[in-house]
Design a protein around this motif. Structure first.
Motif, PDB file in Angstrom:
ATOM      1  N   ILE A  11       0.828  -1.212   0.000  1.00 44.36           N
ATOM      2  CA  ILE A  11       0.000   0.000   0.000  1.00 44.36           C
ATOM      3  C   ILE A  11       0.866   1.267   0.000  1.00 44.36           C
ATOM      4  O   ILE A  11       0.348   2.373   0.147  1.00 44.36           O
ATOM      5  N   SER A  12       2.156   1.112  -0.201  1.00 44.17           N
ATOM      6  CA  SER A  12       3.069   2.252  -0.182  1.00 44.17           C
ATOM      7  C   SER A  12       3.040   3.012  -1.506  1.00 44.17           C
ATOM      8  O   SER A  12       3.305   2.425  -2.562  1.00 44.17           O
ATOM      9  N   PRO A  13       2.769   4.320  -1.475  1.00 47.68           N
ATOM     10  CA  PRO A  13       2.786   5.083  -2.727  1.00 47.68           C
ATOM     11  C   PRO A  13       4.169   5.171  -3.333  1.00 47.68           C
ATOM     12  O   PRO A  13       4.319   5.226  -4.558  1.00 47.68           O
ATOM     13  N   PHE A  14       5.191   5.151  -2.486  1.00 51.21           N
ATOM     14  CA  PHE A  14       6.546   5.248  -3.020  1.00 51.21           C
ATOM     15  C   PHE A  14       7.007   3.916  -3.606  1.00 51.21           C
ATOM     16  O   PHE A  14       7.823   3.891  -4.535  1.00 51.21           O
ATOM     17  N   SER A  15       6.490   2.800  -3.084  1.00 52.73           N
ATOM     18  CA  SER A  15       6.728   1.508  -3.735  1.00 52.73           C
ATOM     19  C   SER A  15       6.055   1.498  -5.104  1.00 52.73           C
ATOM     20  O   SER A  15       6.605   0.964  -6.074  1.00 52.73           O
ATOM     21  N   THR A  20       8.794  -0.504 -12.181  1.00 52.25           N
ATOM     22  CA  THR A  20       9.611  -1.699 -12.415  1.00 52.25           C
ATOM     23  C   THR A  20      11.055  -1.306 -12.734  1.00 52.25           C
ATOM     24  O   THR A  20      11.782  -2.037 -13.404  1.00 52.25           O
ATOM     25  N   ARG A  21      11.464  -0.147 -12.213  1.00 52.62           N
ATOM     26  CA  ARG A  21      12.832   0.311 -12.459  1.00 52.62           C
ATOM     27  C   ARG A  21      13.864  -0.599 -11.792  1.00 52.62           C
ATOM     28  O   ARG A  21      14.951  -0.823 -12.332  1.00 52.62           O
ATOM     29  N   LEU A  22      13.535  -1.123 -10.603  1.00 53.67           N
ATOM     30  CA  LEU A  22      14.469  -2.033  -9.939  1.00 53.67           C
ATOM     31  C   LEU A  22      14.761  -3.237 -10.818  1.00 53.67           C
ATOM     32  O   LEU A  22      15.914  -3.670 -10.940  1.00 53.67           O
ATOM     33  N   LEU A 110       3.969  -8.253 -10.843  1.00 53.07           N
ATOM     34  CA  LEU A 110       2.940  -8.548  -9.844  1.00 53.07           C
ATOM     35  C   LEU A 110       2.988  -7.540  -8.700  1.00 53.07           C
ATOM     36  O   LEU A 110       1.959  -6.998  -8.289  1.00 53.07           O
ATOM     37  N   VAL A 111       4.194  -7.282  -8.195  1.00 54.09           N
ATOM     38  CA  VAL A 111       4.351  -6.316  -7.106  1.00 54.09           C
ATOM     39  C   VAL A 111       3.839  -4.953  -7.563  1.00 54.09           C
ATOM     40  O   VAL A 111       3.060  -4.289  -6.860  1.00 54.09           O
ATOM     41  N   HIS A 112       4.257  -4.528  -8.741  1.00 52.76           N
ATOM     42  CA  HIS A 112       3.803  -3.237  -9.257  1.00 52.76           C
ATOM     43  C   HIS A 112       2.295  -3.255  -9.511  1.00 52.76           C
ATOM     44  O   HIS A 112       1.613  -2.245  -9.309  1.00 52.76           O
ATOM     45  N   GLY A 185      14.044   4.299  -0.544  1.00 55.82           N
ATOM     46  CA  GLY A 185      13.227   5.154  -1.385  1.00 55.82           C
ATOM     47  C   GLY A 185      13.440   4.943  -2.870  1.00 55.82           C
ATOM     48  O   GLY A 185      14.546   4.659  -3.323  1.00 55.82           O
ATOM     49  N   GLN A 186      12.360   5.123  -3.616  1.00 53.46           N
ATOM     50  CA  GLN A 186      12.437   4.977  -5.063  1.00 53.46           C
ATOM     51  C   GLN A 186      13.342   6.040  -5.692  1.00 53.46           C
ATOM     52  O   GLN A 186      13.871   5.850  -6.778  1.00 53.46           O
TER      53      GLN A 186
END
Length: 199
Positions: A11-15, A20-22, A110-112, A185-186
Protein backbone atom coordinates in the motif's frame (compact mmCIF):
# COMPACT_ATOMS: atom_id res chain seq x y z
CA UNK A 1 26.10 -12.04 -9.14
CA UNK A 2 24.77 -9.44 -6.73
CA UNK A 3 21.61 -10.19 -4.75
CA UNK A 4 19.12 -7.57 -3.61
CA UNK A 5 16.56 -7.90 -0.83
CA UNK A 6 13.65 -5.63 -1.66
CA UNK A 7 11.49 -4.66 1.33
CA UNK A 8 8.18 -3.25 0.18
CA UNK A 9 4.68 -2.42 1.28
CA UNK A 10 1.85 -3.15 -1.13
CA UNK A 11 0.00 0.00 0.00
CA UNK A 12 3.07 2.25 -0.18
CA UNK A 13 2.79 5.08 -2.73
CA UNK A 14 6.55 5.25 -3.02
CA UNK A 15 6.73 1.51 -3.74
CA UNK A 16 4.20 2.22 -6.49
CA UNK A 17 6.31 5.06 -7.89
CA UNK A 18 9.32 2.72 -8.01
CA UNK A 19 7.49 1.02 -10.88
CA UNK A 20 9.61 -1.70 -12.42
CA UNK A 21 12.83 0.31 -12.46
CA UNK A 22 14.47 -2.03 -9.94
CA UNK A 23 13.90 -4.98 -12.26
CA UNK A 24 15.50 -3.12 -15.18
CA UNK A 25 18.51 -2.19 -13.03
CA UNK A 26 18.90 -5.75 -11.74
CA UNK A 27 18.64 -7.15 -15.26
CA UNK A 28 21.29 -4.73 -16.52
CA UNK A 29 23.75 -5.85 -13.83
CA UNK A 30 22.80 -9.53 -13.67
CA UNK A 31 21.55 -9.14 -10.09
CA UNK A 32 18.87 -11.23 -8.42
CA UNK A 33 15.96 -9.83 -6.40
CA UNK A 34 14.25 -11.38 -3.40
CA UNK A 35 10.91 -9.67 -2.77
CA UNK A 36 10.12 -9.23 0.92
CA UNK A 37 6.70 -7.72 1.59
CA UNK A 38 6.46 -6.27 5.10
CA UNK A 39 3.85 -4.60 7.27
CA UNK A 40 5.21 -1.07 6.93
CA UNK A 41 3.14 0.25 9.80
CA UNK A 42 4.72 -2.26 12.17
CA UNK A 43 8.11 -1.49 10.67
CA UNK A 44 7.58 2.21 11.47
CA UNK A 45 6.62 1.27 15.03
CA UNK A 46 9.70 -0.92 15.45
CA UNK A 47 12.22 1.57 14.04
CA UNK A 48 11.14 4.96 15.37
CA UNK A 49 8.94 5.98 12.47
CA UNK A 50 5.51 7.57 12.66
CA UNK A 51 2.44 6.09 11.00
CA UNK A 52 0.89 8.43 8.38
CA UNK A 53 -2.27 8.89 10.45
CA UNK A 54 -0.17 10.22 13.36
CA UNK A 55 2.16 12.52 11.41
CA UNK A 56 2.05 16.29 11.76
CA UNK A 57 -0.06 17.97 9.05
CA UNK A 58 2.98 19.77 7.63
CA UNK A 59 4.65 16.41 6.96
CA UNK A 60 1.56 15.03 5.25
CA UNK A 61 1.15 18.18 3.16
CA UNK A 62 4.74 17.90 1.98
CA UNK A 63 4.27 14.18 1.29
CA UNK A 64 1.27 15.02 -0.92
CA UNK A 65 3.31 17.56 -2.87
CA UNK A 66 6.16 15.09 -3.33
CA UNK A 67 3.83 12.35 -4.54
CA UNK A 68 2.33 14.65 -7.17
CA UNK A 69 5.76 15.90 -8.27
CA UNK A 70 7.15 12.39 -8.64
CA UNK A 71 4.07 11.06 -10.40
CA UNK A 72 4.29 13.89 -12.94
CA UNK A 73 8.04 13.44 -13.35
CA UNK A 74 7.68 9.69 -13.92
CA UNK A 75 4.53 10.14 -16.02
CA UNK A 76 2.55 7.75 -13.81
CA UNK A 77 -1.12 8.16 -12.92
CA UNK A 78 -1.75 8.75 -9.23
CA UNK A 79 -4.87 9.18 -7.10
CA UNK A 80 -3.70 11.22 -4.15
CA UNK A 81 -6.65 9.96 -2.07
CA UNK A 82 -7.24 6.34 -3.12
CA UNK A 83 -10.67 4.84 -2.57
CA UNK A 84 -9.10 1.92 -0.67
CA UNK A 85 -6.30 3.29 1.52
CA UNK A 86 -5.23 2.36 4.04
CA UNK A 87 -6.23 -1.24 3.55
CA UNK A 88 -5.04 -4.57 4.96
CA UNK A 89 -1.84 -5.33 3.05
CA UNK A 90 -1.43 -8.87 4.38
CA UNK A 91 -3.50 -10.75 1.73
CA UNK A 92 -1.67 -9.17 -1.21
CA UNK A 93 1.64 -9.71 0.57
CA UNK A 94 0.83 -13.40 1.08
CA UNK A 95 0.04 -13.63 -2.65
CA UNK A 96 3.46 -12.18 -3.54
CA UNK A 97 5.17 -14.62 -1.17
CA UNK A 98 3.26 -17.56 -2.68
CA UNK A 99 3.99 -16.40 -6.23
CA UNK A 100 7.69 -16.03 -5.50
CA UNK A 101 7.74 -19.58 -4.17
CA UNK A 102 5.75 -20.93 -7.12
CA UNK A 103 7.68 -19.09 -9.84
CA UNK A 104 6.72 -18.96 -13.49
CA UNK A 105 5.30 -15.45 -13.73
CA UNK A 106 6.39 -11.82 -13.74
CA UNK A 107 7.08 -11.18 -10.06
CA UNK A 108 8.19 -7.57 -10.47
CA UNK A 109 5.08 -6.91 -12.53
CA UNK A 110 2.94 -8.55 -9.84
CA UNK A 111 4.35 -6.32 -7.11
CA UNK A 112 3.80 -3.24 -9.26
CA UNK A 113 0.35 -4.54 -10.18
CA UNK A 114 -0.77 -4.52 -6.55
CA UNK A 115 0.61 -1.05 -5.82
CA UNK A 116 -0.83 0.30 -9.08
CA UNK A 117 -4.21 -1.19 -8.17
CA UNK A 118 -4.24 1.00 -5.04
CA UNK A 119 -2.74 4.23 -6.33
CA UNK A 120 -3.93 4.35 -9.94
CA UNK A 121 -6.90 2.02 -10.31
CA UNK A 122 -8.98 2.58 -7.14
CA UNK A 123 -9.08 -1.15 -6.37
CA UNK A 124 -9.19 -2.92 -3.00
CA UNK A 125 -6.15 -5.20 -2.81
CA UNK A 126 -7.51 -6.94 0.28
CA UNK A 127 -10.36 -8.28 -1.87
CA UNK A 128 -9.94 -11.89 -2.99
CA UNK A 129 -11.26 -11.22 -6.50
CA UNK A 130 -8.78 -8.38 -7.02
CA UNK A 131 -5.89 -10.50 -5.75
CA UNK A 132 -6.83 -13.32 -8.11
CA UNK A 133 -7.12 -10.92 -11.04
CA UNK A 134 -3.71 -9.33 -10.41
CA UNK A 135 -2.09 -12.75 -10.01
CA UNK A 136 -3.58 -13.98 -13.28
CA UNK A 137 -2.64 -10.79 -15.15
CA UNK A 138 1.03 -11.38 -14.34
CA UNK A 139 1.25 -15.05 -15.26
CA UNK A 140 0.50 -16.69 -11.93
CA UNK A 141 -2.18 -19.18 -10.97
CA UNK A 142 -5.02 -17.18 -9.35
CA UNK A 143 -5.46 -20.10 -6.95
CA UNK A 144 -2.29 -18.94 -5.21
CA UNK A 145 -4.59 -16.51 -3.42
CA UNK A 146 -5.88 -19.50 -1.44
CA UNK A 147 -2.73 -21.58 -1.22
CA UNK A 148 0.03 -21.34 1.33
CA UNK A 149 -1.71 -18.78 3.53
CA UNK A 150 -0.12 -20.18 6.69
CA UNK A 151 3.34 -20.22 5.12
CA UNK A 152 2.68 -16.73 3.75
CA UNK A 153 1.80 -15.46 7.20
CA UNK A 154 4.92 -17.03 8.69
CA UNK A 155 7.16 -15.57 5.98
CA UNK A 156 5.49 -12.17 6.29
CA UNK A 157 6.34 -12.12 10.00
CA UNK A 158 9.92 -13.23 9.33
CA UNK A 159 10.29 -10.52 6.70
CA UNK A 160 9.50 -7.90 9.32
CA UNK A 161 12.12 -9.29 11.69
CA UNK A 162 14.66 -9.46 8.88
CA UNK A 163 13.87 -5.91 7.80
CA UNK A 164 14.59 -4.63 11.32
CA UNK A 165 17.80 -6.68 11.47
CA UNK A 166 18.88 -5.35 8.07
CA UNK A 167 18.40 -1.73 9.12
CA UNK A 168 15.32 -1.09 7.00
CA UNK A 169 12.86 1.47 8.35
CA UNK A 170 10.48 2.19 5.46
CA UNK A 171 9.62 1.19 1.95
CA UNK A 172 10.73 0.75 -0.68
CA UNK A 173 14.01 -0.31 0.89
CA UNK A 174 16.77 -2.13 -0.98
CA UNK A 175 19.62 -4.07 0.65
CA UNK A 176 22.50 -5.37 -1.46
CA UNK A 177 23.47 -8.60 0.28
CA UNK A 178 26.99 -8.73 -1.17
CA UNK A 179 28.08 -5.32 0.14
CA UNK A 180 25.62 -4.49 2.91
CA UNK A 181 24.77 -1.20 1.18
CA UNK A 182 21.25 0.05 1.87
CA UNK A 183 19.07 2.33 -0.22
CA UNK A 184 15.80 3.84 1.03
CA UNK A 185 13.23 5.15 -1.38
CA UNK A 186 12.44 4.98 -5.06
CA UNK A 187 14.43 8.19 -5.50
CA UNK A 188 17.60 6.27 -4.57
CA UNK A 189 17.37 3.75 -7.39
CA UNK A 190 19.95 5.65 -9.43
CA UNK A 191 22.41 5.29 -6.55
CA UNK A 192 21.64 1.57 -6.39
CA UNK A 193 22.32 1.35 -10.12
CA UNK A 194 25.68 3.11 -9.70
CA UNK A 195 26.59 0.88 -6.76
CA UNK A 196 25.87 -2.34 -8.69
CA UNK A 197 27.99 -1.04 -11.57
CA UNK A 198 30.92 -0.72 -9.14
CA UNK A 199 30.80 -4.31 -7.86
Amino acid sequence: MASIDYYLGTISPFSYLAGTRLEKIADRHGASITYKPVDLLQLFDRTGGIRPADRHPSRMEYRAQELVRWAEYLDMPLNLKPAHWPVNMAPSSYAIIAAQQAGGGDLGGLVHGFTRAVWAEQRDISDDAVIRDVLGAHGFDPALADQGLFVGAETYGRNLEQAVADGAFGGPFYVVRDSGQRFWGQDRLEFLDRHLASL
